[in-house]
Design an enzyme around this catalytic site. Structure first.
Site, PDB file in Angstrom:
ATOM      1  N   ASP A  64     -10.443  -4.116   5.067  1.00 19.07           N
ATOM      2  CA  ASP A  64     -11.486  -4.276   6.072  1.00 19.07           C
ATOM      3  C   ASP A  64     -10.918  -4.064   7.479  1.00 19.07           C
ATOM      4  O   ASP A  64      -9.801  -4.503   7.775  1.00 19.07           O
ATOM      5  CB  ASP A  64     -12.072  -5.694   5.947  1.00 19.07           C
ATOM      6  CG  ASP A  64     -13.258  -5.943   6.843  1.00 19.07           C
ATOM      7  OD1 ASP A  64     -14.286  -5.278   6.669  1.00 19.07           O
ATOM      8  OD2 ASP A  64     -13.154  -6.822   7.723  1.00 19.07           O
TER       9      ASP A  64
ATOM     10  N   GLU B  45       5.631  -1.468  -5.074  1.00 17.76           N
ATOM     11  CA  GLU B  45       6.371  -2.309  -6.008  1.00 17.76           C
ATOM     12  C   GLU B  45       5.662  -2.365  -7.368  1.00 17.76           C
ATOM     13  O   GLU B  45       6.218  -2.849  -8.352  1.00 17.76           O
ATOM     14  CB  GLU B  45       6.502  -3.733  -5.454  1.00 17.76           C
ATOM     15  CG  GLU B  45       7.294  -3.828  -4.150  1.00 17.76           C
ATOM     16  CD  GLU B  45       7.190  -5.205  -3.509  1.00 17.76           C
ATOM     17  OE1 GLU B  45       6.674  -6.137  -4.178  1.00 17.76           O
ATOM     18  OE2 GLU B  45       7.597  -5.345  -2.343  1.00 17.76           O
TER      19      GLU B  45
END
Length: 552
Positions: free
Chosen positions: A214, A274
């Site tokens: 957002d 990751e």
């Protein structure tokens, strides 16, 4: 490989780390999708219940608007706990069930992270405002008043008025780009960045496949707190804020869009990497430089994967010239980036009403959306052709609309409940009175009614999504030969062993388009694509596309 990665791999979801490029993402506003427990508010188990329907559309992923713990002053975009589910939406166990069900259906799950600000009821803010020397004293944007007691600078809030709120505990102002109850986090503080990266890891460990970020360009503010310059009247527009809002009177040079944003995005991208096959789409809220920011934030491999700006979410008419101008600018300022296109979402008037579209126009511009270079977001109910609902002032929930009524009615008209059945007043959304009224106009457009009507817009959406999926050129291919000739837009997509010509007559009167040199054969007949002709001239009906495959 951890358990989550093993689960994804078992369902084939980790096979393509580039899955997001050209993906179609279905946005769910959870308050209004499906109520499973009869309290009038949609919830996570309601989404689980409707997963077969979502999968039937042919989308690749879902984006779920915020469901985190929140006082709901801005309906979840004011987070008080990033790592839990608000009880009105369910529990973490319900979320786990949602992830598992979505993956069974081959759908990836993206969640809406609101990182630029929190609720003023977040424990971080409670600690930060308690004193000027506690461990989180600098986690939010605090500043002393001017000598006369007024705010530190002229920055404004999107929700109206000053962007600064006085706090008697610290005898300082804090920054809020939105509601006064949504204080801005201080991204110049490394500990804040670390905490937000941990939030991302928390949800990735639970199996999410990515994020919608957002207000991605609001993260960092100018550390010197310099005044924003005025914006000339001729440059103002209401893409981000309604025309009656003085927010449009400034060029927001210092309150957002800061270069340090890129440094945080690089850290966020590193965190995502990751994990396998994770992607993020950023919302760029800027009325003047949205496409330039999109290009900056998605170039290379250190920003987010894709962004959407507000060019096709604005009220400006969707004409051939307009689309050509936007695509040309994207090619210029975001050639190394990736756009995510949308016509509707939870913050803007539904595009059927915004552009006053006929049923034919709705179908025509959907083929355009499916044939553009970039990814796509669809907003719940869009596939039903829902118009903006008319919500009476007494029923309004959105603080934005309440503040600027009646000149601006807010966002409730696009947030009314999804209509599943036409035989009851709640549209099959809930057994109780919904949090927003169901539009009577929407009831006849419910899923149950459209499933039984072969020519319904819902089936057109399914056909268009299947067409896009079946022609890989639309996922990652190039776009060239862009033209706007009168009311007819045309371009060529090339890639994945295919060359496809696309044209759309964007008017209510007949049009003509010339095919490029070469041999072409009609495809997309199920989408009302016009047939090719030996002389290369194609006659198009109102809002009719021509989609043709080069054969030699």
């Amino acid at each position: 490989m951890n358990a989550v990665a093993q689960m994804r791999a078992a369902k084939g979801l980790a096979a393509d780390a580039d899955w997001w490029r050209g993906a179609v993402i279905y946005q769910i506003y959870p308050r209004s999708f499906q109520d499973s427990n009869g309290d009038g508010i949609g919830d996570l188990l309601g989404i689980v219940e409707r997963m077969p329907y979502i999968a039937s559309l042919g989308v690749d992923a879902i984006w779920i608007s915020p469901f985190f713990t929140s006082p709901m002053k801005d309906f979840g975009y004011d987070v008080s706990d990033y790592c839990d589910v608000d009880p009105m939406f369910g529990t973490l166990a319900d979320f786990d069930a949602l992830i598992e069900t979505a993956h069974i259906y081959g759908l990836r799950v993206m969640i809406d992270l609101v990182l630029s600000h929190t609720s003023d009821q977040h424990p971080w803010f409670a600690e930060s405002r308690a004193s000027r020397d506690n461990d989180k004293a600098d986690w939010y944007v605090w500043a002393d008043p001017k000598p006369d007691g007024t705010p530190p600078n002229n920055w404004l809030s999107i929700f109206g008025g000053s962007g600064w709120q006085w706090d008697a505990r610290r005898c300082q102002y804090y920054l809020h780009n939105f509601l006064t109850s949504q204080p801005d986090l201080n991204f110049h503080c490394r500990a804040v960045q670390d905490a937000l990266l941990d939030v991302g890891r928390f949800w990735l460990d639970r199996g999410v496949d990515g994020f919608r970020l957002d207000t991605i360009n609001f993260y960092t503010h100018d550390a010197e707190l310099r005044d924003n310059p005025p914006l000339p009247p001729e440059d103002r527009n209401d893409t981000i804020a309604p025309a009656v809002n003085p927010y449009n009177h400034q060029r927001h040079l210092y309150s957002k869009n800061q270069p340090e944003n890129l440094e945080f995005l690089a850290r966020f991208r590193g965190m995502m990497e990751e994990y396998p096959a994770i992607a993020a789409v950023g919302e760029v809220g800027d009325a003047q430089y949205g496409l330039e920011i999109l290009g900056q934030y998605t170039a290379g491999e250190t920003g987010v994967h894709m962004c959407y700006a507000f060019e096709f979410l604005s009220k400006e008419a969707l004409t051939a010239t307009r689309v050509s101008e936007v695509l040309t600018k994207v090619a210029d300022v975001a050639a190394d980036g990736w756009a995510c296109w949308a016509f509707s979402n939870h913050d803007v008037m539904r595009h059927v009403t915004r552009w006053d579209l006929t049923p034919g126009a709705q179908r025509g511009i959907l083929t355009l959306l499916m044939c553009l270079r970039g990814s796509v977001c669809l907003y719940q109910g869009e596939e039903l052709g829902l118009p903006e609902a008319d919500v009476a002032f007494d029923d309004l929930q959105d603080p934005y609309g309440i503040e600027f009524w009646p000149e601006f009615k807010g966002r409730d008209g696009c947030r009314t409940p999804m209509v599943w059945q036409s035989d009851n007043q709640t549209g099959g959304f809930s057994a109780a009175r919904p949090w927003l009224p169901v539009s009577s106009e929407h009831l006849n457009m419910a899923v149950s009614a459209q499933e039984q009507a072969p020519d319904a817009v819902l089936h057109h959406y399914r056909k268009a999504l299947a067409f896009r999926r079946n022609h890989k050129v639309f996922a990652k291919g190039t776009l060239s030969g862009l033209k706007a000739e009168g009311d007819v837009l045309s371009f060529v997509r090339e890639g994945a062993g295919e060359t496809v010509f696309y044209a759309l007559n964007m008017s209510d009167t007949p049009g003509v388009v010339d095919l490029p040199a070469g041999n072409w054969t009609q495809i997309g007949a199920e989408l009302n694509s016009a047939g090719t002709s030996p002389d290369g001239r194609v006659h198009l009906g109102p809002w009719q596309p021509c989609i043709a495959l080069k054969t030699a």
